[in-house]
Design an enzyme around this catalytic site. Structure first.
Site, PDB file in Angstrom:
ATOM      1  CB  CYS A  79      10.309 -15.723 -54.108  1.00 30.54           C
ATOM      2  SG  CYS A  79       9.954 -14.274 -55.107  1.00 30.54           S
ATOM      3  CB  CYS A 212       2.071 -13.221 -55.475  1.00 29.91           C
ATOM      4  SG  CYS A 212       2.986 -12.055 -54.919  1.00 29.91           S
TER       5      CYS A 212
HETATM    6  N1  DGL Z   1       6.198 -12.691 -53.034  1.00 29.74           N
HETATM    7  C1  DGL Z   1       6.661 -12.608 -54.297  1.00 29.74           C
HETATM    8  C2  DGL Z   1       6.304 -13.709 -55.140  1.00 29.74           C
HETATM    9  O1  DGL Z   1       5.878 -14.870 -54.655  1.00 29.74           O
HETATM   10  C3  DGL Z   1       6.593 -11.500 -55.245  1.00 29.74           C
HETATM   11  C4  DGL Z   1       7.312  -9.945 -54.569  1.00 29.74           C
HETATM   12  C5  DGL Z   1       8.064  -9.524 -55.301  1.00 29.74           C
HETATM   13  O2  DGL Z   1       7.741  -8.858 -56.391  1.00 29.74           O
HETATM   14  O3  DGL Z   1       9.409  -9.008 -54.870  1.00 29.74           O
HETATM   15  O4  DGL Z   1       6.261 -13.740 -56.477  1.00 29.74           O
END
Ligand code: DGL
Length: 294
Positions: A79, A212
């Site tokens: 993440c 993301c």
């Molecule tokens: N998938 C997360 C990232 O790579 C973002 C999702 C979230 O905001 O929890 O930043």
């Protein structure tokens, strides 16, 4: 259902705020078929992207400790939002103090290795400016929080100061993807973010990082919105290649290929396992059964 124990076999933890990390997880499983993994999605507290840094840091430490408690001694933070917030700090202060034998790695450095073509572990001098050639221009599209931390700007500057970095926050996208809003609803947002990014530049970026782990699901919408010459990068394969090199250097975190037990992946969530399992297939490409963890 009880969470399987892996006993003496090395098992790698993968942590994410929710389902986005599954886009990384599927690449890890594909590239490292002899390893076992425990994936933990903190769906009960997602999304992280618009939370305060203190909140994100605390939730991330809690998730990592859960994975340590389940027998993982290596955890990957899949993440960007969590990694950008506190990975350096937890690697430098929390981990050596509380869990000196354990390791936590992220998904930002592997991407920078891929852009610069230089493995981080080489401890080499920063990449020299390219003689006469225009410096590479990299655009980073991410959550509001990842952009606020400037993590990509800082890490790229350390490694390759000649690279120019532009950032674009896309605050609505992770939630819309979670809510399965559909291409027609998401397309105008992607176009608006890309237009905003390009309007601030003197030149078109060479590369755009989808920073993301939710965004691979809408890579085609970024492709439509960006000029065709911009190369798009996502994190799954890049992270898997980096993890493979890491395990070669640190074999104690890797399951021996000859091990009796077949490799397995367990999927855990702090959210509602039925709902999470129902949506996970969109991120993973196949059905996944999550178990709840209190
Ligand atoms: N998938 C997360 C990232 O790579 C973002 C999702 C979230 O905001 O929890 O930043």
């Amino acid at each position: 259902m009880a969470i399987p124990r892996f006993g003496e076999i090395a098992v790698i933890g993968v942590f994410d705020s929710g389902s986005g990390g599954l886009t990384v997880m599927r690449a890890l499983e594909h590239a490292l078929p002899t390893e076992s993994f425990i994936y933990l999605g903190d769906h009960g507290n997602a999304p992280y992207g618009n939370r305060s840094p203190a909140d994100i840091y605390g939730l991330t430490l809690r998730g990592i400790e859960r994975l340590f408690g389940l027998g993982c001694s290596l955890v990957i933070i899949a993440c960007n939002t969590a990694a950008a917030t506190g990975l350096r700090q937890l690697q430098q202060t929390w981990l050596p103090h509380k869990y000196p034998q354990h390791r936590v790695i992220g998904i930002i450095v592997p991407m920078i290795e891929a852009i610069t073509g230089m493995p981080w572990e080489a401890e080499a001098a920063p990449m020299p400016p390219s003689d006469g050639n225009p410096a590479l221009h990299v655009a980073v599209c991410a959550t509001q929080h990842t952009v606020n931390t400037g993590a990509y700007v800082t890490e790229i500057a350390k490694r390759a100061p000649a690279i120019r970095v532009s950032q674009q926050a896309c605050p609505e996208l992770a939630k819309m993807i979670d809510d399965d809003a559909g291409d027609d609803a998401i397309r105008p947002f992607v176009r608006a973010y890309v237009d905003e990014l390009l309007a601030r530049q003197h030149d078109v970026p060479d590369v755009c990082i989808l920073a993301c782990t939710h965004y691979p699901l809408i890579e085609h919408l970024f492709r439509e919105a960006l000029p065709p010459q911009v190369k798009l990068l996502t994190q799954g394969e890049v992270t898997a290649a980096s993890l493979r090199r890491y395990l070669t250097r640190h074999p104690r975190f890797s399951a021996a290929p000859s091990s009796e037990a077949p490799p397995a992946t367990v999927y855990l969530t702090t959210g509602d396992p039925r709902h999470v399992s129902a949506v996970a297939g969109r991120f993973y490409g196949r059905v996944v059964a999550f178990q709840g963890i209190a």
